[in-house]
Structures are given as C-alpha cells and as structure tokens.
Design a protein around this motif. Structure first.
Motif, PDB file in Angstrom:
ATOM      1  N   THR A 283       0.839  -1.194   0.000  1.00 30.35           N
ATOM      2  CA  THR A 283       0.000   0.000   0.000  1.00 30.35           C
ATOM      3  C   THR A 283       0.874   1.243   0.000  1.00 30.35           C
ATOM      4  OG1 THR A 283      -1.779  -1.129   1.169  1.00 30.35           O
ATOM      5  CG2 THR A 283      -1.756   1.267   1.304  1.00 30.35           C
ATOM      6  N   PHE A 284       0.712   2.058  -1.023  1.00 27.84           N
ATOM      7  CA  PHE A 284       1.461   3.302  -1.127  1.00 27.84           C
ATOM      8  C   PHE A 284       0.591   4.444  -0.597  1.00 27.84           C
ATOM      9  CE2 PHE A 284       3.466   0.662  -4.382  1.00 27.84           C
ATOM     10  CZ  PHE A 284       4.813   0.860  -4.096  1.00 27.84           C
ATOM     11  N   VAL A 285       1.029   5.060   0.485  1.00 27.69           N
ATOM     12  CA  VAL A 285       0.349   6.234   1.025  1.00 27.69           C
ATOM     13  C   VAL A 285       0.958   7.460   0.358  1.00 27.69           C
ATOM     14  CG1 VAL A 285      -0.110   7.614   3.077  1.00 27.69           C
ATOM     15  CG2 VAL A 285      -0.148   5.114   3.213  1.00 27.69           C
ATOM     16  N   ILE A 286       0.151   8.164  -0.421  1.00 30.91           N
ATOM     17  CA  ILE A 286       0.639   9.324  -1.177  1.00 30.91           C
ATOM     18  C   ILE A 286       0.483  10.539  -0.280  1.00 30.91           C
ATOM     19  CG2 ILE A 286       0.439  10.626  -3.321  1.00 30.91           C
ATOM     20  CD1 ILE A 286      -1.018   8.141  -4.483  1.00 30.91           C
ATOM     21  N   GLN A 287       1.613  11.032   0.234  1.00 33.01           N
ATOM     22  CA  GLN A 287       1.593  12.067   1.270  1.00 33.01           C
ATOM     23  C   GLN A 287       1.505  13.471   0.683  1.00 33.01           C
ATOM     24  OE1 GLN A 287       4.886   9.480   3.196  1.00 33.01           O
ATOM     25  NE2 GLN A 287       4.392  10.994   4.764  1.00 33.01           N
ATOM     26  N   MET A 288       0.657  13.596  -0.334  1.00 30.85           N
ATOM     27  CA  MET A 288       0.435  14.886  -0.998  1.00 30.85           C
ATOM     28  C   MET A 288      -0.901  14.820  -1.714  1.00 30.85           C
ATOM     29  SD  MET A 288       3.255  14.340  -4.036  1.00 30.85           S
ATOM     30  CE  MET A 288       4.085  12.830  -3.542  1.00 30.85           C
ATOM     31  N   GLU A 289      -1.412  15.970  -2.089  1.00 32.45           N
ATOM     32  CA  GLU A 289      -2.680  16.020  -2.793  1.00 32.45           C
ATOM     33  C   GLU A 289      -2.450  16.021  -4.303  1.00 32.45           C
ATOM     34  OE1 GLU A 289      -5.685  18.523  -1.201  1.00 32.45           O
ATOM     35  OE2 GLU A 289      -4.781  18.633   0.770  1.00 32.45           O
ATOM     36  N   LYS A 290      -3.510  15.751  -5.067  1.00 32.33           N
ATOM     37  CA  LYS A 290      -3.537  15.801  -6.526  1.00 32.33           C
ATOM     38  C   LYS A 290      -2.884  14.603  -7.207  1.00 32.33           C
ATOM     39  CE  LYS A 290      -3.270  20.872  -6.483  1.00 32.33           C
ATOM     40  NZ  LYS A 290      -2.536  22.060  -6.983  1.00 32.33           N
ATOM     41  N   ILE A 291      -2.199  13.750  -6.469  1.00 27.97           N
ATOM     42  CA  ILE A 291      -1.514  12.597  -7.055  1.00 27.97           C
ATOM     43  C   ILE A 291      -2.259  11.323  -6.666  1.00 27.97           C
ATOM     44  CG2 ILE A 291       0.690  11.380  -7.281  1.00 27.97           C
ATOM     45  CD1 ILE A 291       0.712  14.335  -8.208  1.00 27.97           C
ATOM     46  N   ASN A 292      -2.548  10.470  -7.660  1.00 26.41           N
ATOM     47  CA  ASN A 292      -3.344   9.274  -7.410  1.00 26.41           C
ATOM     48  C   ASN A 292      -2.658   7.974  -7.815  1.00 26.41           C
ATOM     49  OD1 ASN A 292      -5.781  10.653  -6.475  1.00 26.41           O
ATOM     50  ND2 ASN A 292      -5.974  11.380  -8.571  1.00 26.41           N
ATOM     51  N   GLU A 293      -1.421   8.064  -8.299  1.00 28.86           N
ATOM     52  CA  GLU A 293      -0.724   6.880  -8.791  1.00 28.86           C
ATOM     53  C   GLU A 293       0.731   6.930  -8.360  1.00 28.86           C
ATOM     54  OE1 GLU A 293       0.624   4.826 -13.055  1.00 28.86           O
ATOM     55  OE2 GLU A 293      -0.389   6.780 -13.032  1.00 28.86           O
ATOM     56  N   VAL A 294       1.285   5.762  -8.038  1.00 20.79           N
ATOM     57  CA  VAL A 294       2.700   5.653  -7.700  1.00 20.79           C
ATOM     58  C   VAL A 294       3.332   4.611  -8.608  1.00 20.79           C
ATOM     59  CG1 VAL A 294       4.407   5.135  -5.914  1.00 20.79           C
ATOM     60  CG2 VAL A 294       2.267   6.268  -5.290  1.00 20.79           C
ATOM     61  N   ARG A 295       4.453   4.974  -9.203  1.00 18.69           N
ATOM     62  CA  ARG A 295       5.207   4.045 -10.051  1.00 18.69           C
ATOM     63  C   ARG A 295       6.553   3.740  -9.403  1.00 18.69           C
ATOM     64  NH1 ARG A 295       4.296   7.275 -15.801  1.00 18.69           N
ATOM     65  NH2 ARG A 295       1.995   7.179 -15.779  1.00 18.69           N
ATOM     66  N   ALA A 296       7.100   2.585  -9.752  1.00 18.28           N
ATOM     67  CA  ALA A 296       8.417   2.219  -9.249  1.00 18.28           C
ATOM     68  C   ALA A 296       9.464   3.148  -9.859  1.00 18.28           C
ATOM     69  CB  ALA A 296       8.728   0.777  -9.599  1.00 18.28           C
ATOM     70  N   ASN A 297      10.353   3.640  -9.008  1.00 18.66           N
ATOM     71  CA  ASN A 297      11.415   4.543  -9.457  1.00 18.66           C
ATOM     72  C   ASN A 297      12.593   3.709  -9.967  1.00 18.66           C
ATOM     73  OD1 ASN A 297      13.200   6.608  -9.902  1.00 18.66           O
ATOM     74  ND2 ASN A 297      12.956   7.559  -7.894  1.00 18.66           N
ATOM     75  N   THR A 298      12.483   3.292 -11.224  1.00 19.72           N
ATOM     76  CA  THR A 298      13.480   2.409 -11.819  1.00 19.72           C
ATOM     77  C   THR A 298      14.850   3.048 -11.847  1.00 19.72           C
ATOM     78  OG1 THR A 298      11.722   1.481 -13.200  1.00 19.72           O
ATOM     79  CG2 THR A 298      13.988   0.987 -13.842  1.00 19.72           C
ATOM     80  N   THR A 299      14.904   4.335 -12.072  1.00 23.20           N
ATOM     81  CA  THR A 299      16.185   5.039 -12.165  1.00 23.20           C
ATOM     82  C   THR A 299      16.944   4.969 -10.841  1.00 23.20           C
ATOM     83  OG1 THR A 299      15.261   6.557 -13.798  1.00 23.20           O
ATOM     84  CG2 THR A 299      17.288   7.245 -12.702  1.00 23.20           C
ATOM     85  N   THR A 300      16.215   5.123  -9.748  1.00 28.06           N
ATOM     86  CA  THR A 300      16.852   5.131  -8.426  1.00 28.06           C
ATOM     87  C   THR A 300      17.162   3.731  -7.917  1.00 28.06           C
ATOM     88  OG1 THR A 300      15.852   7.239  -7.830  1.00 28.06           O
ATOM     89  CG2 THR A 300      16.520   5.813  -6.013  1.00 28.06           C
ATOM     90  N   HIS A 301      16.228   2.785  -8.131  1.00 27.64           N
ATOM     91  CA  HIS A 301      16.438   1.432  -7.610  1.00 27.64           C
ATOM     92  C   HIS A 301      15.745   0.419  -8.516  1.00 27.64           C
ATOM     93  CE1 HIS A 301      16.731  -1.303  -3.811  1.00 27.64           C
ATOM     94  NE2 HIS A 301      17.520  -1.683  -4.797  1.00 27.64           N
ATOM     95  N   LYS A 302      16.489  -0.052  -9.488  1.00 26.54           N
ATOM     96  CA  LYS A 302      15.958  -1.003 -10.466  1.00 26.54           C
ATOM     97  C   LYS A 302      15.517  -2.297  -9.800  1.00 26.54           C
ATOM     98  CE  LYS A 302      17.080  -3.155 -14.907  1.00 26.54           C
ATOM     99  NZ  LYS A 302      18.132  -3.305 -15.956  1.00 26.54           N
ATOM    100  N   GLU A 303      16.243  -2.734  -8.772  1.00 27.13           N
ATOM    101  CA  GLU A 303      15.921  -3.987  -8.086  1.00 27.13           C
ATOM    102  C   GLU A 303      14.551  -3.915  -7.422  1.00 27.13           C
ATOM    103  OE1 GLU A 303      17.848  -7.077  -4.796  1.00 27.13           O
ATOM    104  OE2 GLU A 303      18.837  -5.169  -5.231  1.00 27.13           O
ATOM    105  N   PHE A 304      14.201  -2.748  -6.853  1.00 26.53           N
ATOM    106  CA  PHE A 304      12.875  -2.598  -6.257  1.00 26.53           C
ATOM    107  C   PHE A 304      11.798  -2.702  -7.334  1.00 26.53           C
ATOM    108  CE2 PHE A 304       9.131  -0.185  -5.073  1.00 26.53           C
ATOM    109  CZ  PHE A 304       8.860  -0.666  -3.799  1.00 26.53           C
TER     110      PHE A 304
END
Length: 224
Positions: free
Chosen positions: A166-187
């Motif tokens: 579960t991704f808790v988006i700690q800001m308004e206006k954003i409804n989707e979270v994607r994996a940050n491949t650039t920062t951590h490809k393994e994740f």
C-alpha cells in the motif's frame, strides 16, 4: 492523524539526514527531520516548511520537520511515521475483525496483518513523497528493506495469504505511484514479480494540511 503544536519556518540546509537548519520567527533552529530519505527535490533552501514543536523540554531538538511546500502541489507530508498511523486509522474505519501492526512473517516484520470476513491479509505500507510530472514515484533512495518485504509478500501469496503493498501518497492531486526504476531497479523488478504473483497494489491519496494527514482517495487494487 493530527499534529499538536505546529509552526511555519524557512528551510536553509540539511547537514545530514537527521537534522536541518530552519529559520523560525527570525531565529535559526536545529530541527529533527522525520524522514531519512533524500528528499532533495523538496528540501531546497528557501522553501516553506512545517514543524511540530516537541512537548519534551529535554530534547536536543525542539522541533520536528514534518511538511514541505512544493509549488503546484501544495504541502507534502514527509513524516516517515505518518503512513502507518493513517493506514491504521483507515483500517479501523473498515471495521476489520483483527488488526496486528508489526506482524512477524518469515524474516521480516510486515506492517500489518489483518483479518476481515475470513480473509487473512498481509499489508506492507510505503510512504510516497516524490512527485514528477504529476505522478508519484517510490523509492527516492535505494531500499534493500523494501525489496526484502516485496519478496516476503510474494512468498506469502503462494502460501495462501492475501497480500498487498500500500502506497500512502503524502500529498494532494496525485493518485498513482510508479516504481522509481532510475533510483532502484531492483525494487522495480521485485514489485513487478510481486504483482505477477498476485500481490495487490493499493494507492491511498491524502488530504494534507499543516497540522493533519488524512486518507481521502483509494485507487489501484481496492481491498475493501
């Protein structure tokens, strides 16, 4: 969740991941940063921040830095303890039969074990504070712990549990979270494997004010 005594300040610098220098009412204060992530795109000299004043007069730092203002987004809550707190409140509102925080499974402590209507659910919670072009991304720094938890959830699905990250988006206006491949490809790879195995991915959007954080939006794989 509500914060007690909050004040506004101007961020100046962050000498290390634990503290920051913030100007409050014309006085420079050393404050505790409630997030050990990088937050480099947020903690920029001159930005407005929200701090919670500690009730403990013996603390070395009198304030905790909890929110940062970002243009076109508004207040972003960066308190790394807040996601689990608001998810616990959210779960209570769903009238679950049983909620166990910090549940030991395998070699990990999963954030929540939940029972509801005969379902047995393992849930890992991740807070998202990184926004790029109106999309949330996680993580903002490599997280071996995050990879480990995804692998545990993937195994748990095979053992008969219902599992969710579960991704808790700690800001308004954003409804989707994607994996940050650039920062951590393994994740990103671990998240893909988890989804393919049947781990659900839930996004919980929040209303953020200088003294509160509240879940207001549910998207992705809805659990309840």
């Amino acid at each position: 969740m509500k914060y007690n005594q909050t004040v506004i300040g101007i961020f100046k610098e962050r000498p290390n991941r634990f503290i920051a220098h913030v100007l409050i009412d014309g006085k420079m204060e050393i404050v505790h940063v409630k997030n050990t992530g990088r937050c480099k795109e947020l903690l920029i000299p001159g930005v407005q921040v929200i701090l919670e004043k500690s009730s403990n007069p013996n603390r070395k730092t009198l304030y905790d830095l909890i929110c940062v203002y970002k243009e076109n987004i508004g207040w972003i809550n960066i308190d790394s303890q807040a996601p689990n707190k608001v998810v616990n409140e959210w779960l209570l509102s769903k009238f679950c039969d049983y909620i166990k925080p910090e549940y030991t499974y395998g070699n990990s402590r999963i954030d929540f074990y939940i029972e509801k209507d005969g379902r047995k659910i393992l849930m890992e919670v991740k807070g998202c504070t990184l926004e790029i072009d109106n999309v949330g991304y996680f993580p903002d720094a490599p997280t071996l712990r995050g990879v480990k938890h995804l692998n545990e959830l993937t195994r748990a699905v095979r053992e008969g549990y219902e599992c969710a990250v579960t991704f808790v988006i700690q800001m308004e206006k954003i409804n989707e979270v994607r994996a940050n491949t650039t920062t951590h490809k393994e994740f990103a790879q671990a998240l893909l494997r988890a989804k393919e195995a049947g781990v659900k991915v839930l996004f919980l959007g929040c209303s953020v004010t200088p003294d509160s954080l509240r879940i207001t939006r549910e998207t992705g794989d809805i659990l309840f």
